[in-house]
Design a protein around this motif. Structure first.
Motif, mmCIF file in Angstrom:
data_model
loop_
_atom_site.group_PDB
_atom_site.id
_atom_site.type_symbol
_atom_site.label_atom_id
_atom_site.label_comp_id
_atom_site.label_asym_id
_atom_site.label_seq_id
_atom_site.Cartn_x
_atom_site.Cartn_y
_atom_site.Cartn_z
ATOM 1 N N ASP B 40 19.128 24.460 20.908
ATOM 2 C CA ASP B 40 18.917 24.225 19.485
ATOM 3 C C ASP B 40 20.261 24.220 18.767
ATOM 4 N N LYS B 41 20.201 24.152 17.427
ATOM 5 C CA LYS B 41 21.441 23.958 16.684
ATOM 6 C C LYS B 41 22.395 25.140 16.755
ATOM 7 N N TRP B 42 21.875 26.300 17.151
ATOM 8 C CA TRP B 42 22.761 27.454 17.282
ATOM 9 C C TRP B 42 23.183 27.680 18.732
ATOM 10 N N ALA B 438 19.293 16.405 7.594
ATOM 11 C CA ALA B 438 20.621 16.904 7.968
ATOM 12 C C ALA B 438 20.638 18.430 7.931
ATOM 13 N N LYS B 439 19.891 18.994 6.991
ATOM 14 C CA LYS B 439 19.846 20.453 6.875
ATOM 15 C C LYS B 439 19.134 21.045 8.084
ATOM 16 N N ASP B 442 21.303 20.952 10.998
ATOM 17 C CA ASP B 442 22.506 21.749 10.826
ATOM 18 C C ASP B 442 23.760 20.882 10.897
ATOM 19 N N SER B 443 23.690 19.707 10.290
ATOM 20 C CA SER B 443 24.882 18.872 10.271
ATOM 21 C C SER B 443 25.376 18.787 8.836
ATOM 22 N N SER B 444 26.338 19.636 8.488
ATOM 23 C CA SER B 444 26.822 19.623 7.111
ATOM 24 C C SER B 444 27.644 18.367 6.841
ATOM 25 N N ARG B 445 28.115 17.710 7.893
ATOM 26 C CA ARG B 445 28.886 16.475 7.721
ATOM 27 C C ARG B 445 27.996 15.363 7.153
ATOM 28 N N TYR B 447 25.075 15.859 5.773
ATOM 29 C CA TYR B 447 24.547 16.371 4.505
ATOM 30 C C TYR B 447 25.517 16.056 3.374
#
Lengths: 208, 492
Positions: B40-42, B438-439, B442-445, B447
């Motif tokens: 997952d994203k973490w 995007a949230k 977990d892609s702040s780029r 977002y």
């Protein structure tokens, strides 16, 4: 100059007069402990908001677990350690401040820092990554302002010379480290004792 | 009392039967001897849908070629045949594309003068579509044998007599590949300076694609302490040498290498261009499991060991971790797609996996202890993901939207799909939706970009209102100041 200010106006006065504000406060015997506690509570809120409500384009957090303890430590515990540390150091260094005054003056000095935290949190929802420099500017300004105020606060509350103030602040930080170390030591010892008692309880309950 | 007891016993028996039945039904519908997971994203393992499922495992008898012995390499060639390096039996087996029967077995090669030459523990095989020649890493004969596909010996590459090649080093080819121009790249055991490169005439032209030394704290400390050592001591201590390349594959103009090393973290997988420059060098990529796998049966942590690499038709990168028996599939940008395989005796598990190859939606893995080839087949889910990721990587974000949504319908944990949807929505100008996905991904780029678009849109739409609000604020501020001033002067 005549200074007749309400308690909240004193906060503003102290913040916008970094050099003389605390001296005037001391002269007028102003400052309220209630407001001081309120400020520290706001610090706690600001730290939490800064961590949890920050704009997603700048930051992402590990959402699987959330613990409030680090934020309590960052605000209440650190401030408490600062006040106690500063009081114990300055009592030995002929400081004139009482614990109450140290608490009040130091907390007033934290106002720019708290405002900076809130402001950055709010702006992070309006700005994009390219404009991060504005956030950085606000952050640096707020932090430096608080540093200046804190210096001025300690100087006025104990009536020190500038050099002695710096020495007192460094010693206070050192004292804070010692206190935190002792607290962690105490905590782990208590934990050991608890485990020991629990083990005995388990042993007896299983055998009995 | 006995009635109650009987009743309880009945209930327990029912529960056990039901659960056993359920378990069996789960196993039959699943058929893989491992749990499928993804990250997952973490970077934490979460259950996932399978992208590949084990289809069957094929032994030498099934192919009509007699038992294989420690097969070390498998290659799918331009002539629609698989070539297996049957190391222990000193032969090469050619298998038809359906993997049903052996088409030809090469155990000897005809020399130009009519005599026969034999292989000794061949551990690598490559067939070039340009030159239509077989390149065999004939390990214990210390040569790379080149022959045509009819088994006629063409030439051999042996230890080069060159200043660049240390005379004291042995020449033990492990893997061999050839590029379009006919240059031959040979992975040698105990050579850490990269693959030996030979031009089409067989002349040694240097080494290619060496691994870098990982700048760890230990190495930096060793460097400083070595400054204060005598030459005698310095010569006797462990040197900082990166692990050598273990295997490689070629895809168009790029050569991919992998390195099996328990300690090394950098340059595990490299994508080299013709100049030998690693395109993945500055990308922060993690190959294999994020945390080492704990093996219950051996009571130890399995350090990842990427022993073989393969690029499929879509440009996806398949990496074989022989320590855990897992295959990690990445897309061309090194985003993790699927993880499958394990160490076990059932179909879909390995005892000692040695190499892998892919062909038209299937992945073939050789096992050098089971002496079999296990065939994994792309599932329906895998097909959709591959389609979506191929479109996405080709820049067709909006076309990829539909398959990505389908992926999410089947597996809501699949992070890559959220990224794909976010990118597609961003391209389509649906900024709010893009921000939402995007949230989750977990892609702040992404977002940030979507937010920028949304902000601009918001400002354009509400510019009148915003201006009005500003005006009202300014006026009320002025009025308030006037009133305060008036009040003060009145009070004084």
């Amino acid at each position: 100059m005549e200074l007749k200010l309400k308690p909240f106006q004193w906060v503003k006065y102290a913040v916008v007069h970094p050099i003389e504000g605390f001296e005037d406060m001391r002269w007028k015997k102003a400052g309220s402990l209630e407001i001081s506690f309120l400020i520290i509570f706001m610090l706690f809120l600001a730290e939490t908001a800064h961590e949890r409500l920050y704009g997603f384009q700048f930051y992402s957090s590990y959402d699987k677990i959330f613990s409030i303890v680090p934020y309590i430590v960052k605000s209440f515990v650190f401030f408490g350690a600062w006040v106690v540390g500063n009081w114990s150091v300055c009592t030995l260094l002929d400081g004139e401040g009482t614990m109450k005054n140290i608490c009040i003056y130091s907390s007033y000095a934290l106002v720019p820092y708290i405002m900076q935290l809130f402001l950055c949190t709010a702006l992070s929802h309006i700005l994009i990554r390219d404009e991060y420099i504005f956030l950085l500017m606000i952050q640096i300004t707020g932090t430096l302002w608080t540093a200046l105020l804190l210096f001025s606060a300690i100087r006025s509350v104990h009536q020190y010379s500038p050099a002695k103030t710096i020495a007192a602040i460094l010693l206070t930080v050192f004292a804070m480290f010692i206190m935190l170390f002792l607290m962690i030591l105490l905590l782990s010892l208590i934990q050991q004792v608890c485990i020991f008692i629990f083990t005995i309880y388990t042993e007896i309950s299983v055998r009995g | 009392m006995t009635e109650l007891k009987n009743f309880l016993v009945k209930i327990i028996i029912t529960i056990i039967t039901v659960s056993v039945l359920f378990r069996i039904s789960v196993i039959t519908s699943y058929s893989a001897p491992y749990d499928v997971y993804n990250y997952d994203k973490w970077g934490e393992a979460v259950p996932s849908q399978a992208g590949y499922s084990p289809e069957r495992s094929v032994s030498g008898y099934d192919l009509g070629a007699g038992a294989m012995d420690s097969p070390a390499d498998i290659f799918y060639a331009y002539d629609d045949r698989f070539y297996i390096a049957d190391t222990g039996n000193n032969r090469i087996i050619a298998v038809d594309s359906g993997f049903e029967k052996a088409v030809r077995i090469y155990d000897s090669f005809r020399m130009p003068d009519g005599t026969e030459t034999y292989l000794k523990k061949p551990s690598g095989i490559y067939v070039s579509s340009e030159t239509e020649l077989m390149y065999i890493a004939d390990t214990e004969n210390s040569r790379v044998l080149i022959s045509d596909t009819d088994g006629n010996f063409i030439s051999a590459i042996t230890k080069p007599d060159d200043v660049l090649y240390d005379e004291k080093r042995t020449f033990m080819p492990q893997r061999v590949i050839a590029d379009k121009a006919g240059n031959i790249y040979i992975v040698l055991s105990n050579i850490t300076t990269g693959a030996a490169m030979f031009d089409s005439s067989g002349k040694f032209s240097g080494f290619y694609g060496a691994n870098r030394v990982q700048p760890t704290a230990e190495i930096i400390r060793n460097y400083f302490s070595s400054l204060f050592m005598s030459d005698d001591k310095r010569s006797r201590r462990v040197r900082n040498i990166p692990a050598g390349i273990t295997s490689m594959d070629i895809d168009g103009d790029f050569i991919f290498t992998c390195t099996a090393s328990a300690s090394q973290k950098t340059d595990i997988v490299k994508k080299l261009n013709s100049a030998g420059i690693n395109i993945f060098a500055d990308m922060d990529i993690v190959i294999g499991d994020y945390a080492p796998v704990y093996d219950i049966s051996q009571n130890k942590l399995l350090a990842p060991s990427i022993t073989d690499i393969d690029i499929d038709e879509d440009g996806n990168i398949n990496c074989l971790d022989s320590a855990s028996g897992r295959i990690f599939q990445y897309d061309e940008d090194c985003n993790l797609l699927f993880i499958f395989g394990t160490n076990s005796d059932q179909t879909g598990g390995f005892r000692q996996s040695s190499s892998l190859e892919s062909h038209s939606g299937r992945i073939y893995v050789t096992d050098s202890q089971k002496d079999t080839v296990t065939i994994f087949r792309e599932t329906e889910f895998g097909e959709i993901v591959h389609k979506a990721s191929a479109l996405h990587n080709g820049g067709f974000y909006e076309e990829a939207l539909e398959p990505w949504i389908e992926v999410l319908n089947r597996d809501g944990n699949y992070r890559r799909a959220y990224l794909g949807v976010a990118a597609a929505k961003l391209r389509a100008g649906e900024y709010r939706e893009s921000m939402k996905y995007a949230k989750i991904a977990d892609s702040s780029r992404i977002y940030n970009k979507a937010f920028e678009g949304w902000r601009l849109e918001f400002m354009k739409k509400n510019s009148g209102k915003l201006a009005l609000l500003f005006l009202i604020l300014a006026i009320s501020l002025i009025i308030w100041k006037r009133i305060r001033k008036a009040g003060k002067s009145h009070g004084a």
